[in-house]
Design a protein around this motif. Structure first.
Motif, PDB file in Angstrom:
ATOM      1  N   GLY A  33      14.285   7.983  -7.939  1.00 45.99           N
ATOM      2  CA  GLY A  33      15.739   7.814  -8.061  1.00 45.99           C
ATOM      3  C   GLY A  33      16.354   6.856  -7.062  1.00 45.99           C
ATOM      4  N   LEU A  34      15.570   6.349  -6.117  1.00 43.91           N
ATOM      5  CA  LEU A  34      16.110   5.375  -5.151  1.00 43.91           C
ATOM      6  C   LEU A  34      16.254   4.015  -5.826  1.00 43.91           C
ATOM      7  CD1 LEU A  34      14.499   5.503  -1.590  1.00 43.91           C
ATOM      8  CD2 LEU A  34      16.751   6.267  -2.302  1.00 43.91           C
ATOM      9  N   VAL A  35      17.417   3.396  -5.650  1.00 41.34           N
ATOM     10  CA  VAL A  35      17.656   2.060  -6.207  1.00 41.34           C
ATOM     11  C   VAL A  35      18.169   1.162  -5.090  1.00 41.34           C
ATOM     12  CG1 VAL A  35      19.017   0.667  -7.817  1.00 41.34           C
ATOM     13  CG2 VAL A  35      18.174   2.919  -8.510  1.00 41.34           C
ATOM     14  N   LEU A  36      17.494   0.028  -4.893  1.00 42.73           N
ATOM     15  CA  LEU A  36      17.948  -0.959  -3.913  1.00 42.73           C
ATOM     16  C   LEU A  36      18.500  -2.170  -4.653  1.00 42.73           C
ATOM     17  CD1 LEU A  36      18.108  -1.970  -0.935  1.00 42.73           C
ATOM     18  CD2 LEU A  36      15.843  -2.971  -1.282  1.00 42.73           C
ATOM     19  N   LEU A  37      19.800  -2.450  -4.469  1.00 44.90           N
ATOM     20  CA  LEU A  37      20.359  -3.735  -4.916  1.00 44.90           C
ATOM     21  C   LEU A  37      20.080  -4.705  -3.764  1.00 44.90           C
ATOM     22  CD1 LEU A  37      23.865  -2.770  -6.399  1.00 44.90           C
ATOM     23  CD2 LEU A  37      21.665  -2.879  -7.569  1.00 44.90           C
ATOM     24  N   PRO A  38      19.198  -5.678  -3.962  1.00 45.05           N
ATOM     25  CA  PRO A  38      18.646  -6.419  -2.817  1.00 45.05           C
ATOM     26  C   PRO A  38      19.502  -7.612  -2.395  1.00 45.05           C
ATOM     27  CG  PRO A  38      17.542  -7.120  -4.803  1.00 45.05           C
ATOM     28  CD  PRO A  38      18.588  -6.114  -5.227  1.00 45.05           C
ATOM     29  N   LEU A  68      21.786   0.650  -1.074  1.00 50.55           N
ATOM     30  CA  LEU A  68      20.726   1.627  -1.342  1.00 50.55           C
ATOM     31  C   LEU A  68      21.384   2.863  -1.939  1.00 50.55           C
ATOM     32  CD1 LEU A  68      17.677   2.240  -1.050  1.00 50.55           C
ATOM     33  CD2 LEU A  68      18.195   3.278   1.166  1.00 50.55           C
ATOM     34  N   ALA A  69      21.050   3.165  -3.190  1.00 47.25           N
ATOM     35  CA  ALA A  69      21.680   4.276  -3.905  1.00 47.25           C
ATOM     36  C   ALA A  69      20.634   5.316  -4.293  1.00 47.25           C
ATOM     37  CB  ALA A  69      22.385   3.752  -5.157  1.00 47.25           C
ATOM     38  N   GLY A  70      21.097   6.514  -4.626  1.00 49.25           N
ATOM     39  CA  GLY A  70      20.198   7.556  -5.121  1.00 49.25           C
ATOM     40  C   GLY A  70      19.523   8.372  -4.037  1.00 49.25           C
ATOM     41  N   LEU A  71      20.117   8.380  -2.832  1.00 51.93           N
ATOM     42  CA  LEU A  71      19.511   9.145  -1.733  1.00 51.93           C
ATOM     43  C   LEU A  71      19.652  10.648  -1.997  1.00 51.93           C
ATOM     44  CD1 LEU A  71      20.693   7.076   1.350  1.00 51.93           C
ATOM     45  CD2 LEU A  71      18.325   7.540   0.747  1.00 51.93           C
ATOM     46  N   LYS A  85      11.750   9.459   1.501  1.00 54.49           N
ATOM     47  CA  LYS A  85      10.392   9.289   2.034  1.00 54.49           C
ATOM     48  C   LYS A  85      10.108   7.791   2.100  1.00 54.49           C
ATOM     49  CE  LYS A  85       7.984  13.557   0.830  1.00 54.49           C
ATOM     50  NZ  LYS A  85       8.897  14.413   0.066  1.00 54.49           N
ATOM     51  N   ALA A  86       9.299   7.418   3.081  1.00 52.97           N
ATOM     52  CA  ALA A  86       9.029   5.991   3.311  1.00 52.97           C
ATOM     53  C   ALA A  86       8.447   5.313   2.080  1.00 52.97           C
ATOM     54  CB  ALA A  86       8.072   5.831   4.495  1.00 52.97           C
ATOM     55  N   GLU A  87       7.540   6.019   1.359  1.00 50.93           N
ATOM     56  CA  GLU A  87       6.904   5.368   0.208  1.00 50.93           C
ATOM     57  C   GLU A  87       7.902   5.068  -0.914  1.00 50.93           C
ATOM     58  OE1 GLU A  87       5.464   9.770  -0.117  1.00 50.93           O
ATOM     59  OE2 GLU A  87       5.983   8.328   1.464  1.00 50.93           O
ATOM     60  N   HIS A  88       8.936   5.929  -1.056  1.00 53.70           N
ATOM     61  CA  HIS A  88       9.933   5.688  -2.113  1.00 53.70           C
ATOM     62  C   HIS A  88      10.815   4.491  -1.763  1.00 53.70           C
ATOM     63  CE1 HIS A  88       8.307   9.274  -3.648  1.00 53.70           C
ATOM     64  NE2 HIS A  88       9.071  10.137  -2.997  1.00 53.70           N
ATOM     65  N   LEU A  89      11.160   4.347  -0.473  1.00 51.57           N
ATOM     66  CA  LEU A  89      11.939   3.180  -0.053  1.00 51.57           C
ATOM     67  C   LEU A  89      11.111   1.903  -0.240  1.00 51.57           C
ATOM     68  CD1 LEU A  89      14.390   1.823   1.159  1.00 51.57           C
ATOM     69  CD2 LEU A  89      13.531   2.384   3.442  1.00 51.57           C
ATOM     70  N   ALA A  90       9.811   1.984   0.088  1.00 53.21           N
ATOM     71  CA  ALA A  90       8.934   0.814  -0.090  1.00 53.21           C
ATOM     72  C   ALA A  90       8.897   0.403  -1.566  1.00 53.21           C
ATOM     73  CB  ALA A  90       7.528   1.134   0.417  1.00 53.21           C
ATOM     74  N   ARG A  91       8.721   1.386  -2.442  1.00 52.16           N
ATOM     75  CA  ARG A  91       8.683   1.104  -3.885  1.00 52.16           C
ATOM     76  C   ARG A  91      10.030   0.548  -4.362  1.00 52.16           C
ATOM     77  NH1 ARG A  91       4.861   1.667  -8.500  1.00 52.16           N
ATOM     78  NH2 ARG A  91       6.210   1.125 -10.225  1.00 52.16           N
ATOM     79  N   ALA A  92      11.137   1.106  -3.851  1.00 48.58           N
ATOM     80  CA  ALA A  92      12.478   0.641  -4.259  1.00 48.58           C
ATOM     81  C   ALA A  92      12.698  -0.819  -3.867  1.00 48.58           C
ATOM     82  CB  ALA A  92      13.557   1.520  -3.628  1.00 48.58           C
ATOM     83  N   ALA A  93      12.085  -1.255  -2.750  1.00 49.37           N
ATOM     84  CA  ALA A  93      12.214  -2.657  -2.344  1.00 49.37           C
ATOM     85  C   ALA A  93      11.539  -3.575  -3.362  1.00 49.37           C
ATOM     86  CB  ALA A  93      11.601  -2.863  -0.960  1.00 49.37           C
ATOM     87  N   PHE A  94      10.325  -3.204  -3.803  1.00 48.07           N
ATOM     88  CA  PHE A  94       9.626  -4.010  -4.819  1.00 48.07           C
ATOM     89  C   PHE A  94      10.389  -3.985  -6.144  1.00 48.07           C
ATOM     90  CE2 PHE A  94       6.145  -3.462  -1.819  1.00 48.07           C
ATOM     91  CZ  PHE A  94       5.533  -4.703  -1.863  1.00 48.07           C
ATOM     92  N   ASP A 122       0.836  -1.210   0.000  1.00 49.01           N
ATOM     93  CA  ASP A 122       0.000   0.000   0.000  1.00 49.01           C
ATOM     94  C   ASP A 122       0.865   1.253   0.000  1.00 49.01           C
ATOM     95  OD1 ASP A 122      -2.181  -1.649   0.077  1.00 49.01           O
ATOM     96  OD2 ASP A 122      -2.577  -1.390   2.229  1.00 49.01           O
ATOM     97  N   LEU A 123       1.922   1.224   0.815  1.00 50.60           N
ATOM     98  CA  LEU A 123       2.822   2.385   0.901  1.00 50.60           C
ATOM     99  C   LEU A 123       3.562   2.592  -0.422  1.00 50.60           C
ATOM    100  CD1 LEU A 123       3.975   4.569   2.804  1.00 50.60           C
ATOM    101  CD2 LEU A 123       5.713   2.911   3.520  1.00 50.60           C
ATOM    102  N   ALA A 124       4.043   1.486  -1.019  1.00 55.18           N
ATOM    103  CA  ALA A 124       4.790   1.578  -2.282  1.00 55.18           C
ATOM    104  C   ALA A 124       3.931   2.170  -3.395  1.00 55.18           C
ATOM    105  CB  ALA A 124       5.297   0.195  -2.684  1.00 55.18           C
ATOM    106  N   MET A 125       2.629   1.902  -3.360  1.00 51.64           N
ATOM    107  CA  MET A 125       1.725   2.401  -4.403  1.00 51.64           C
ATOM    108  C   MET A 125       1.557   3.925  -4.343  1.00 51.64           C
ATOM    109  SD  MET A 125       0.937  -0.187  -6.285  1.00 51.64           S
ATOM    110  CE  MET A 125      -0.580   0.150  -7.199  1.00 51.64           C
ATOM    111  N   LYS A 126       2.007   4.545  -3.249  1.00 52.09           N
ATOM    112  CA  LYS A 126       1.953   6.012  -3.143  1.00 52.09           C
ATOM    113  C   LYS A 126       3.154   6.661  -3.838  1.00 52.09           C
ATOM    114  CE  LYS A 126      -0.640   5.879   1.176  1.00 52.09           C
ATOM    115  NZ  LYS A 126      -0.568   5.931   2.635  1.00 52.09           N
ATOM    116  N   SER A 127       4.151   5.851  -4.188  1.00 50.36           N
ATOM    117  CA  SER A 127       5.312   6.356  -4.931  1.00 50.36           C
ATOM    118  C   SER A 127       5.056   6.184  -6.424  1.00 50.36           C
ATOM    119  CB  SER A 127       6.561   5.594  -4.488  1.00 50.36           C
ATOM    120  OG  SER A 127       7.705   6.056  -5.169  1.00 50.36           O
ATOM    121  N   THR A 128       6.063   6.435  -7.237  1.00 48.97           N
ATOM    122  CA  THR A 128       5.932   6.321  -8.691  1.00 48.97           C
ATOM    123  C   THR A 128       7.059   5.445  -9.236  1.00 48.97           C
ATOM    124  OG1 THR A 128       7.194   8.370  -8.865  1.00 48.97           O
ATOM    125  CG2 THR A 128       4.790   8.551  -9.039  1.00 48.97           C
TER     126      THR A 128
END
Length: 482
Positions: free
Chosen positions: A322-327, A344-347, A353-362, A311-317
């Motif tokens: 620009g946040l990139v997570l190499l998981p 975690l790059a692109g900070l 913001k929490a929603e951008h980190l959530a989206r970067a995880a997906f 739900d949180l990730a869906m608030k991002s785009t």
């Protein structure tokens, strides 16, 4: 025409489905957990008395479930090895699943044959801790008396088929199951007894590999038992995948497999060359970090579950500002970076913001799996659609991002017992072949899985941009890793 049953003996339970031989419609089902007590530390035991599988099977089949059934197919957990003595009695409990105690044995074997490439050329895979060949090496080193007494080797589905048939002299297996042992080559279609000897210290009897539509035998009551196969191959068969299809499984770790007409030998060891349950091949690429990436992100953000993270990730785009997570939280197999950590790059101020980190995880999880898909595509494997499996496949954030990042149609099948259904379909094939109503080259055509179909549509270019952003960070952090 009649009814057939498919039996799936997974690590924790037995499921049985009874299906119509013509359509594959599931008519009845049974279920029973294995009567296995977990050790005090929790988690799955690595040693299991195979009798537990039989007890569970008997319970699942209770209440007349198998009444009127003409044939049974057996699917079972892969990587389980059942060592038997010359009389057919178990030498020790079956060794199942992945097991940290066998990691040293895996490294030993890789060195003993001359490296990863030598194994890839020999049997299409590099020894991993879970594989039967590695467990044999561990037994030879740790339990030499048991190793010495071992005269016959079976896998879980081989052993169950043999028991159902009343323990005949002839023991059989299929290409799918054999291809995961580490001592049978999908490319040549033959065993490598020298690798059994390398691992165990001496030669043993191995089950005869018979064809996908062959029967292993008939029970005293006249019930036909098909050859059986491993769970992965049975699930692929139950889903009805064919050329042009790939399956992405979202577990704690991830896997990507596709149907291909030939075995792929990969010197890097990233591709495991398995055989399927139809006579084709199932090259598999594994990533160590799938849903565990999402769970880690949820914990970091103080969220109670993956639904909240979605739900949180869906608030991002797309692109997560620009946040990139190499998981690579547990190291990684694809690319082969066993000792690395996540990045975690692109900070930037606006991306924190929490929603951008959530989206970067997906996006990080799915881009890692897209890398695995590209390993197969780079070897000429055609991917026209991707079947997405696992509970996380239902999450809106996964469904929104997967088609654009994989660059193809994504199919999300409804949850079902696909391994048991695949085993039943195999039973119907063997039954039809034995009666002369089905061709041994063509399995029965059953209704496909009920599924949601997602198209990348107009977001294809956006997905390519997100992938490029991920690849740029991966290349900068781990140059030439893929």
């Amino acid at each position: 025409m009649g009814i057939v049953a498919g039996l799936d003996s997974s690590p924790d339970f037995t499921r049985i489905v009874v299906c119509d031989t013509e359509t594959g419609a599931v008519l009845r089902q049974g279920y029973a957990p294995h009567p296995v007590e977990n050790p005090a530390g929790g988690g799955r035991p690595s040693d299991v008395d195979p009798q537990a599988w039989l007890l569970s099977l008997g319970e699942a089949a209770g209440g007349g479930l198998l009444e009127g059934v003409q044939a049974i197919g057996v699917s079972a957990q892969q990587n389980a090895v059942v060592p038997l003595d010359a009389q057919g009695n178990t030498v020790r409990p079956a060794m199942v699943g992945g097991d940290k105690r066998t990691q040293v044995a895996a490294a030993d074997l890789v060195d003993a044959l001359g490296g990863r490439e030598a194994w890839a050329q020999a049997v299409g895979c590099v020894p991993q801790a879970a594989q039967p060949v590695t467990k044999l090496r561990w037994m030879a080193r740790t339990e030499p008396e048991n190793a010495q007494r071992t005269a016959i080797l079976l896998q879980a589905h081989d052993w169950l088929v043999w028991q159902l048939l009343g323990r005949p002299v002839r023991r059989t297996t299929d290409r799918g199951g054999a291809s995961g042992t580490g001592y049978w080559s999908a490319a040549t279609g033959g065993y490598r007894p020298d690798l059994v000897e390398l691992a165990l210290g001496h030669q043993v009897m191995l089950p005869e590999v018979i064809g996908p539509a062959d029967a292993a035998g008939t029970t005293p009551e006249g019930l036909l038992i098909s050859v059986g196969t491993g769970e992965t191959m049975a699930a692929a068969f139950g889903l009805g995948i064919g050329l042009g299809d790939a399956v992405v499984s979202l577990g704690a770790s991830g896997s990507v497999m596709a149907v291909h007409p030939e075995a792929l030998v990969d010197g890097s060891g990233m591709i495991t060359a398995l055989a399927d349950a139809t006579g084709m091949h199932l090259p598999v690429v594994t990533t160590l970090n799938a849903v565990r990436t999402l769970r880690g992100a949820a914990e970091l953000l103080g969220l109670p579950d993956l639904e909240s993270l979605s739900d949180l990730a869906m608030k991002s785009t797309p692109g997560s500002h620009g946040l990139v997570l190499l998981p690579y939280l547990e190291g990684e197999r694809t690319p082969n970076l066993p000792h690395t950590a996540g990045t975690l790059a692109g900070l930037r101020r606006e991306s924190m913001k929490a929603e951008h980190l959530a989206r970067a995880a997906f996006e990080g999880m799915l881009c890692g799996l897209a890398d695995a898909l590209d390993v197969l595509r780079g070897r000429g494997v055609e991917v026209r659609r991707v079947f997405l499996l696992g509970q996380a496949a239902e999450l809106p954030a996964v469904q929104a991002a997967a088609p654009m990042l994989f660059g193809t149609q994504v199919v999300v099948p409804q949850p079902a017992d696909y391994a048991a259904i695949g085993a039943a379909r195999q039973a119907a094939w063997a039954l039809g072949a034995s009666q002369g109503t089905l061709d041994v080259r063509n399995p029965p055509v059953w209704q496909g899985a009920v599924a949601q179909v997602l198209e990348p549509g107009d977001e294809l270019a956006v997905g390519q941009a997100v992938r490029q952003q991920f690849v740029a960070v991966r290349e900068q952090t781990h140059p030439g890793a893929l």
